[in-house]
Each structure stands twice: as structure tokens, then as C-alpha cells.
Design a protein around this motif. Structure first.
Motif, mmCIF file in Angstrom:
data_model
loop_
_atom_site.group_PDB
_atom_site.id
_atom_site.type_symbol
_atom_site.label_atom_id
_atom_site.label_comp_id
_atom_site.label_asym_id
_atom_site.label_seq_id
_atom_site.Cartn_x
_atom_site.Cartn_y
_atom_site.Cartn_z
ATOM 1 N N PHE A 102 -18.008 40.477 -2.682
ATOM 2 C CA PHE A 102 -17.824 41.343 -1.530
ATOM 3 C C PHE A 102 -16.912 40.665 -0.519
ATOM 4 C CE2 PHE A 102 -22.060 41.616 -3.377
ATOM 5 C CZ PHE A 102 -22.074 42.932 -3.800
ATOM 6 N N LYS A 138 -24.629 48.688 1.055
ATOM 7 C CA LYS A 138 -23.854 48.337 2.254
ATOM 8 C C LYS A 138 -22.350 48.412 2.001
ATOM 9 C CE LYS A 138 -22.911 44.509 5.402
ATOM 10 N NZ LYS A 138 -23.235 43.128 5.779
ATOM 11 N N TYR A 139 -21.930 47.918 0.836
ATOM 12 C CA TYR A 139 -20.498 47.884 0.522
ATOM 13 C C TYR A 139 -20.023 49.121 -0.230
ATOM 14 C CZ TYR A 139 -20.198 43.164 2.314
ATOM 15 O OH TYR A 139 -20.211 42.072 3.139
#
Length: 150
Positions: A102, A138-139
Motif C-alpha cells: 500500500f 481502507k485502500y
């Protein structure tokens, strides 16, 4: 432009095969140092390496001279070989096939370092699977639960 410049911070996460709990003292700290050294050798300075009994987090600067997949391949291959030399009970030490990687904004680097440093406390209340799913959400990574774990 005569010069190639890059500053890419990457948060890498991968677990042991089947999330076996094999990363314990006295090997844990040395494993983290070994992985940081491997990052350095590949010109990918590690800002922090940490984790828990069944997984690793690496925050590093990705060199412009190596592909992310190659970095992770080298990290997993060399550290797995190293772990197997530490004790006879680790002769069957393996990392999972996959990984998560990430991008991290420069303004979030300190936050990620703190997060990695607090893995032991964090995992008193949250499993690796819960943590990893939260990263994927989240990503905004599309994933199929059937293929995330091995």
C-alpha cells in the motif's frame, strides 16, 4: 529532465504460510533486522519493520531501480531461508504466497511507523485477518475472500 527522482513509501504486509505462529523471541527482533538489511541491500531503505507472531509489516522507500514484486520476492525468499537456519523447529518455515502493498503519503509516514511499532498491543484485540481486511477496505482494493488466505 536529466535526473530520475522518486520518493515512494510502501507499506508491505505478508503472513506466514497458513498464518502459523512461528515468529517468536529470540528470532523476532533479528528477523526484523534481517529484513531491514535486505531492504538496504536492495536500495529500499526500511523505515520500520515489525509484526506479530504470524505476519510482517515493512515500511520502506521503494527504489527506482527495483520492481515492487521483485523486492517482495527477495524479502520473502532470503528471510525464509534465514529463519530456517535459526532452529530445527523452523525447518518448515514459509511465507504465504501473496502480499499486500500500500502506498503511503509522506505526511502519513510517522503514523505508519507508530502503527508498526505497536503491533503486539494491536493484536491483543484484533487478528491478522481482521487487520488485513481493514487495509484492503481502507485502500479500496477489490479482493475475493476465497483467494486472500493460503
Amino acid at each position: 529532465m536529466g535526473q530520475s527522482l522518486a520518493q515512494n513509501y510502501i507499506h508491505i504486509v505478508f503472513s506466514t504460510k497458513h498464518r502459523h505462529t512461528k515468529i517468536h523471541p529470540p528470532y523476532e527482533k533479528e528477523l526484523h533486522q534481517y529484513i531491514a538489511g535486505t531492504c538496504k541491500d536492495l536500495d529500499c531503505t526500511a523505515l520500520r519493520v515489525g509484526g506479530y507472531t504470524d505476519h510482517i509489516h515493512v515500511l520502506c522507500r521503494l527504489s527506482k531501480n527495483i520492481a515492487l514484486s521483485q523486492l517482495i520476492k527477495e524479502l520473502k525468499m532470503s528471510s525464509s531461508k534465514w529463519m530456517k537456519t535459526q532452529h530445527e523447529t523452523l525447518s518448515n518455515f514459509y511465507w504465504q504466497n501473496g502480499y499486500g502493498a500500500f502506498s503511503v503519503s509522506p505526511t502519513e509516514v510517522d503514523k505508519v511507523i507508530t502503527y508498526i511499532e505497536n503491533q503486539h498491543e494491536h493484536h491483543l484485540v484484533k487478528s491478522f485477518q481482521e487487520e488485513y481486511r481493514a487495509f484492503l477496505i481502507k485502500y479500496k482494493v477489490d479482493y475475493d475472500e476465497r483467494y486472500v488466505w493460503d
